[in-house]
Design an enzyme around this catalytic site. Structure first.
Site, short mmCIF file in Angstrom:
data_model
loop_
_atom_site.label_atom_id
_atom_site.label_comp_id
_atom_site.label_asym_id
_atom_site.label_seq_id
_atom_site.Cartn_x
_atom_site.Cartn_y
_atom_site.Cartn_z
N HIS A 30 0.82 -1.21 0.00
CA HIS A 30 0.00 0.00 0.00
C HIS A 30 0.86 1.26 0.00
CE1 HIS A 30 -3.24 -2.74 0.81
NE2 HIS A 30 -2.76 -3.06 2.00
N HIS A 74 -7.27 -4.41 -0.68
CA HIS A 74 -6.65 -5.71 -0.94
C HIS A 74 -7.31 -6.41 -2.13
CE1 HIS A 74 -6.32 -4.93 3.45
NE2 HIS A 74 -5.07 -5.24 3.22
#
Length: 332
Positions: free
Chosen positions: A56, A218
């Site tokens: 991320h 995700h």
């Protein structure tokens, strides 16, 4: 899928080494566990710490530095860090004024940060934690009970980090963190999937004429899989849900954050921001501050997220406070 890696098992460690090599004046790596630490820590202030799965970036390690995080704990790609990582990172940077954990609402993160908090408390270190759950897309997901923690995390880390830098006590830092979480809402969308290095293939498939509305960071499923629309139509569909959820009202001042998911050109993100401002102006909502760019990503996913934070004079001042990290810096 092709990726710029050496060995799959070494991706996170080598990426962290590269961060230290590039930003050694700001960050250092923990000598025994995977952790990104502020180079000048510990300081006599509340230590603000976050973390989560890698993939991320720049969240969270890129936000370690003056006016933001004191430490970040990276797990493997899309995998929670361990309690030992969190414990050791906290001990390395805490300066005697206590520790605040900022935790995105994913089951593994919540469980492991709680274990670390319990261990810190057992050693006599004051500790508090706030779970961020700003995603309005879905109530529960593959990774969570309740709403997911997404783009609001970036804004919260900046604001809370500023307050800690100014010397506020732990209870006040926690209260402002909770206040931000109560006043921030987010929603994302995806044009393509991403590919976890260990899998080597897309997490999910989208048709050339499809997009996923309400996607998670995700690759979790969103609200709907829809046929492609114009950017303006997509922005309006996300922003309408966000505005109605708080709800934001005419006359409110907001921080508008348009975030790229990793593979979206900045040209498109600014186009999205333009459509968002047009939408908010039509609602009588004033954009007082903004942030546009790739700040909480999902590897190479194409798409974006929109985050709105309701502002007041305190939050505006804390947002404006100087920050100097690898990924976010102004005023210093």
């Amino acid at each position: 899928m092709k990726k710029l890696i050496n060995k799959v098992d070494d991706v996170v460690v080598e990426s962290l080494a590269g961060m230290q090599a590039a930003h050694g004046d700001l960050v250092r790596l923990h000598p025994s566990v995977k952790g990104v630490l502020r180079a000048d820590a510990p300081n006599p202030k509340v230590a603000v710490i976050s973390g989560g799965g890698s993939g991320h970036e720049p969240l969270h390690g890129g936000f370690v530095g003056f006016g933001m995080l004191d430490a970040a704990c990276p797990g493997e790609v899309f995998t929670s860090p361990t309690p030992d990582q969190m414990l050791e990172a906290a001990k390395a940077v805490q300066g005697g004024k206590g520790v605040l954990f900022i935790v995105k609402n994913y089951t593994g993160d919540v469980m492991n940060f709680q274990m670390a908090a319990d261990m810190l408390a057992a050693e006599g270190i004051p500790v508090a934690q706030v779970v961020v759950n700003d995603d309005v897309a879905v109530q529960d997901s593959l990774y969570t009970a309740g709403r997911r923690g997404v783009g609001g995390t970036v804004l919260i880390e900046k604001i809370v980090g500023a307050l800690a830098e100014l010397g506020a006590p732990l209870e006040e830092v926690k209260q402002v963190c909770e206040k931000c979480n109560a006043q921030v809402r987010s929603m994302g969308m995806a044009l393509t999937s991403c590919a976890v290095p260990a899998a080597g293939k897309p997490t999910f498939e989208l048709g050339e004429d499809e997009f996923e509305l309400g996607i998670g960071i995700h690759g979790e499923p969103g609200r709907q899989r829809l046929k492609m629309k114009t950017a303006r139509e997509i922005v309006e569909s996300m922003a309408e849900v966000i505005v109605n959820d708080l709800p934001f009202q005419k006359g409110d001042e907001v921080l508008a954050f348009v975030n790229g998911m990793g593979g979206t050109p900045l040209m498109e993100l600014y186009l999205v921001y333009n459509d968002l401002v047009r939408f908010l102006n039509g609602k009588g909502i004033q954009v007082a501050r903004n942030l546009v760019g790739n700040y909480i990503t999902s590897l190479e996913m194409q798409g974006c997220s929109i985050t709105l934070l309701k502002l007041d004079s305190q939050l505006k001042a804390l947002w404006d406070y100087p920050v100097h990290t690898p990924a976010l810096r102004w005023g210093k």
